[in-house]
Motif scaffolding. Structure first.
Motif, PDB file in Angstrom:
ATOM      1  N   TYR A  35      10.841  14.522 -17.101  1.00 52.47           N
ATOM      2  CA  TYR A  35       9.807  13.603 -16.621  1.00 52.47           C
ATOM      3  C   TYR A  35      10.106  12.126 -16.810  1.00 52.47           C
ATOM      4  O   TYR A  35       9.472  11.280 -16.181  1.00 52.47           O
ATOM      5  CB  TYR A  35       8.447  13.941 -17.242  1.00 52.47           C
ATOM      6  N   ILE A  36      11.069  11.759 -17.645  1.00 53.13           N
ATOM      7  CA  ILE A  36      11.323  10.331 -17.904  1.00 53.13           C
ATOM      8  C   ILE A  36      11.747   9.591 -16.638  1.00 53.13           C
ATOM      9  O   ILE A  36      11.181   8.545 -16.300  1.00 53.13           O
ATOM     10  CB  ILE A  36      12.387  10.161 -19.017  1.00 53.13           C
ATOM     11  N   LEU A  37      12.738  10.107 -15.918  1.00 53.67           N
ATOM     12  CA  LEU A  37      13.227   9.403 -14.732  1.00 53.67           C
ATOM     13  C   LEU A  37      12.148   9.312 -13.658  1.00 53.67           C
ATOM     14  O   LEU A  37      11.970   8.266 -13.038  1.00 53.67           O
ATOM     15  CB  LEU A  37      14.475  10.092 -14.174  1.00 53.67           C
ATOM     16  N   GLY A  38      11.388  10.377 -13.453  1.00 52.17           N
ATOM     17  CA  GLY A  38      10.310  10.357 -12.479  1.00 52.17           C
ATOM     18  C   GLY A  38       9.198   9.407 -12.877  1.00 52.17           C
ATOM     19  O   GLY A  38       8.617   8.715 -12.032  1.00 52.17           O
ATOM     20  N   MET A  39       8.887   9.366 -14.164  1.00 51.33           N
ATOM     21  CA  MET A  39       7.857   8.455 -14.646  1.00 51.33           C
ATOM     22  C   MET A  39       8.287   7.005 -14.456  1.00 51.33           C
ATOM     23  O   MET A  39       7.501   6.172 -13.998  1.00 51.33           O
ATOM     24  CB  MET A  39       7.558   8.729 -16.126  1.00 51.33           C
ATOM     25  N   LEU A  40       9.543   6.700 -14.782  1.00 50.13           N
ATOM     26  CA  LEU A  40      10.039   5.337 -14.585  1.00 50.13           C
ATOM     27  C   LEU A  40      10.057   4.963 -13.104  1.00 50.13           C
ATOM     28  O   LEU A  40       9.718   3.834 -12.739  1.00 50.13           O
ATOM     29  CB  LEU A  40      11.429   5.180 -15.202  1.00 50.13           C
ATOM     30  N   LEU A  41      10.424   5.914 -12.242  1.00 50.80           N
ATOM     31  CA  LEU A  41      10.401   5.665 -10.805  1.00 50.80           C
ATOM     32  C   LEU A  41       8.984   5.373 -10.334  1.00 50.80           C
ATOM     33  O   LEU A  41       8.744   4.424  -9.591  1.00 50.80           O
ATOM     34  CB  LEU A  41      10.981   6.864 -10.046  1.00 50.80           C
ATOM     35  N   SER A  42       8.020   6.186 -10.799  1.00 57.22           N
ATOM     36  CA  SER A  42       6.643   5.972 -10.364  1.00 57.22           C
ATOM     37  C   SER A  42       6.094   4.643 -10.867  1.00 57.22           C
ATOM     38  O   SER A  42       5.408   3.928 -10.124  1.00 57.22           O
ATOM     39  CB  SER A  42       5.747   7.129 -10.812  1.00 57.22           C
ATOM     40  N   ILE A  43       6.405   4.272 -12.095  1.00 64.35           N
ATOM     41  CA  ILE A  43       5.950   2.986 -12.631  1.00 64.35           C
ATOM     42  C   ILE A  43       6.563   1.841 -11.830  1.00 64.35           C
ATOM     43  O   ILE A  43       5.875   0.877 -11.481  1.00 64.35           O
ATOM     44  CB  ILE A  43       6.283   2.878 -14.135  1.00 64.35           C
ATOM     45  N   ASP A  44       7.845   1.946 -11.513  1.00 68.20           N
ATOM     46  CA  ASP A  44       8.506   0.908 -10.724  1.00 68.20           C
ATOM     47  C   ASP A  44       7.866   0.792  -9.344  1.00 68.20           C
ATOM     48  O   ASP A  44       7.596  -0.312  -8.868  1.00 68.20           O
ATOM     49  CB  ASP A  44      10.000   1.207 -10.604  1.00 68.20           C
ATOM     50  N   ALA A  77       1.886   6.648  -6.841  1.00 64.30           N
ATOM     51  CA  ALA A  77       0.862   7.593  -7.293  1.00 64.30           C
ATOM     52  C   ALA A  77       1.329   9.030  -7.098  1.00 64.30           C
ATOM     53  O   ALA A  77       1.141   9.881  -7.982  1.00 64.30           O
ATOM     54  CB  ALA A  77      -0.444   7.342  -6.543  1.00 64.30           C
ATOM     55  N   ILE A  78       1.957   9.309  -5.943  1.00 68.12           N
ATOM     56  CA  ILE A  78       2.487  10.651  -5.701  1.00 68.12           C
ATOM     57  C   ILE A  78       3.563  10.987  -6.731  1.00 68.12           C
ATOM     58  O   ILE A  78       3.603  12.096  -7.284  1.00 68.12           O
ATOM     59  CB  ILE A  78       3.033  10.764  -4.266  1.00 68.12           C
ATOM     60  N   ALA A  79       4.451  10.023  -7.013  1.00 71.14           N
ATOM     61  CA  ALA A  79       5.513  10.258  -8.000  1.00 71.14           C
ATOM     62  C   ALA A  79       4.922  10.477  -9.390  1.00 71.14           C
ATOM     63  O   ALA A  79       5.456  11.266 -10.177  1.00 71.14           O
ATOM     64  CB  ALA A  79       6.490   9.084  -8.023  1.00 71.14           C
ATOM     65  N   MET A  80       3.814   9.813  -9.707  1.00 73.82           N
ATOM     66  CA  MET A  80       3.176   9.996 -11.011  1.00 73.82           C
ATOM     67  C   MET A  80       2.540  11.390 -11.112  1.00 73.82           C
ATOM     68  O   MET A  80       2.578  12.021 -12.159  1.00 73.82           O
ATOM     69  CB  MET A  80       2.128   8.902 -11.238  1.00 73.82           C
ATOM     70  N   ILE A  81       1.981  11.860 -10.000  1.00 72.71           N
ATOM     71  CA  ILE A  81       1.369  13.195  -9.992  1.00 72.71           C
ATOM     72  C   ILE A  81       2.444  14.281 -10.055  1.00 72.71           C
ATOM     73  O   ILE A  81       2.315  15.257 -10.782  1.00 72.71           O
ATOM     74  CB  ILE A  81       0.479  13.367  -8.740  1.00 72.71           C
ATOM     75  N   TYR A  82       3.504  14.093  -9.296  1.00 76.82           N
ATOM     76  CA  TYR A  82       4.607  15.068  -9.243  1.00 76.82           C
ATOM     77  C   TYR A  82       5.832  14.488  -9.941  1.00 76.82           C
ATOM     78  O   TYR A  82       6.891  14.326  -9.340  1.00 76.82           O
ATOM     79  CB  TYR A  82       4.932  15.418  -7.787  1.00 76.82           C
ATOM     80  N   ILE A 131       0.841  -1.208   0.000  1.00 76.22           N
ATOM     81  CA  ILE A 131       0.000   0.000   0.000  1.00 76.22           C
ATOM     82  C   ILE A 131       0.875   1.258   0.000  1.00 76.22           C
ATOM     83  O   ILE A 131       0.627   2.204  -0.750  1.00 76.22           O
ATOM     84  CB  ILE A 131      -0.947   0.003   1.224  1.00 76.22           C
ATOM     85  N   VAL A 132       1.913   1.263   0.827  1.00 78.30           N
ATOM     86  CA  VAL A 132       2.812   2.425   0.894  1.00 78.30           C
ATOM     87  C   VAL A 132       3.480   2.666  -0.464  1.00 78.30           C
ATOM     88  O   VAL A 132       3.542   3.806  -0.949  1.00 78.30           O
ATOM     89  CB  VAL A 132       3.871   2.246   2.007  1.00 78.30           C
ATOM     90  N   LEU A 133       3.973   1.602  -1.098  1.00 81.14           N
ATOM     91  CA  LEU A 133       4.623   1.765  -2.405  1.00 81.14           C
ATOM     92  C   LEU A 133       3.629   2.227  -3.466  1.00 81.14           C
ATOM     93  O   LEU A 133       3.984   3.026  -4.341  1.00 81.14           O
ATOM     94  CB  LEU A 133       5.303   0.465  -2.823  1.00 81.14           C
ATOM     95  N   LEU A 134       2.397   1.735  -3.400  1.00 81.05           N
ATOM     96  CA  LEU A 134       1.374   2.211  -4.338  1.00 81.05           C
ATOM     97  C   LEU A 134       1.106   3.704  -4.152  1.00 81.05           C
ATOM     98  O   LEU A 134       1.001   4.450  -5.133  1.00 81.05           O
ATOM     99  CB  LEU A 134       0.079   1.422  -4.167  1.00 81.05           C
ATOM    100  N   LEU A 135       1.027   4.137  -2.899  1.00 82.34           N
ATOM    101  CA  LEU A 135       0.813   5.564  -2.636  1.00 82.34           C
ATOM    102  C   LEU A 135       1.997   6.404  -3.112  1.00 82.34           C
ATOM    103  O   LEU A 135       1.817   7.463  -3.732  1.00 82.34           O
ATOM    104  CB  LEU A 135       0.557   5.795  -1.144  1.00 82.34           C
ATOM    105  N   LEU A 136       3.211   5.933  -2.825  1.00 76.36           N
ATOM    106  CA  LEU A 136       4.395   6.666  -3.289  1.00 76.36           C
ATOM    107  C   LEU A 136       4.466   6.704  -4.813  1.00 76.36           C
ATOM    108  O   LEU A 136       4.843   7.723  -5.399  1.00 76.36           O
ATOM    109  CB  LEU A 136       5.661   6.028  -2.711  1.00 76.36           C
TER     110      LEU A 136
END
Length: 191
Positions: free
Chosen positions: A159-168, A35-40, A28-33
């Protein structure tokens, strides 16, 4: 001997089943993080660059300490230069994280292109083997991803690195969540 292993495995599984809430909670924590990374996504990119830069500085300092600790050794200069370059690159990325993101994105695109081309070459050399088409597919995906990153560079660097981080983070979160659910079911059905 195999009975000893099965007893140890059964005990380990029993302990693991009892800890299902940890898997579920971390998921749950990783899913929230994620989602936050995807938004920001830009903030996630810059945070990634700062984190990587900090690791580069620490790694460079460790290499310099290593180099100066083995001074009589023949490769002292190589270790010193490598450590200094790591420190300089890390400091550069900390001072200018946007330029650091651009450089890391370019390196990521280049690495994906190189790995994709290598996998395709390996597939071509072994294409008569059973199951090797998966290597070709993997190589093709890596090559296309690298080319897309390179084609959009430097604009996509923010945005590429942040997007990859959020997907991971999202994928890790889902995986741990479902492992937790499976362990919970096994815990309820325990003998």
């Amino acid at each position: 001997m195999s009975t000893d292993r099965s007893v140890v495995l059964a005990q380990a599984l029993k302990q693991l089943r009892a800890r299902w809430p940890w898997f579920f909670g971390v998921g749950i924590v990783l899913l929230l993080l994620g989602a936050i990374a995807m938004i920001y996504v830009v903030g996630a990119t810059l945070a990634s660059v700062v984190f990587i830069a900090s690791l580069m500085i620490l790694g460079g300092v460790a290499q310099l300490i290593h180099a100066w600790g083995i001074r009589p050794w023949a490769n002292f200069l190589l270790w010193s230069v490598t450590g200094a370059l790591y420190v300089v690159a890390g400091v550069f990325a900390l001072i200018n994280p946007i330029a650091g993101a651009a450089l890391l994105t370019l390196l990521l695109g280049g690495s994906l292109i190189a790995m994709g081309a290598l996998r395709l070459w390996l597939w071509f050399q072994n294409r008569s083997q059973v199951g090797w088409q998966w290597l070709a597919l993997s190589g093709l995906f890596s090559l296309v991803a690298g080319l897309l990153i390179a084609a959009g560079w430097p604009t996509n660097s923010l945005y590429i690195l942040g997007m990859l981080l959020s997907i991971d983070l999202l994928f890790q979160g889902w995986a741990l969540l479902w492992v937790g659910i499976a362990l919970r079911r096994a815990y309820k059905m325990r003998p």
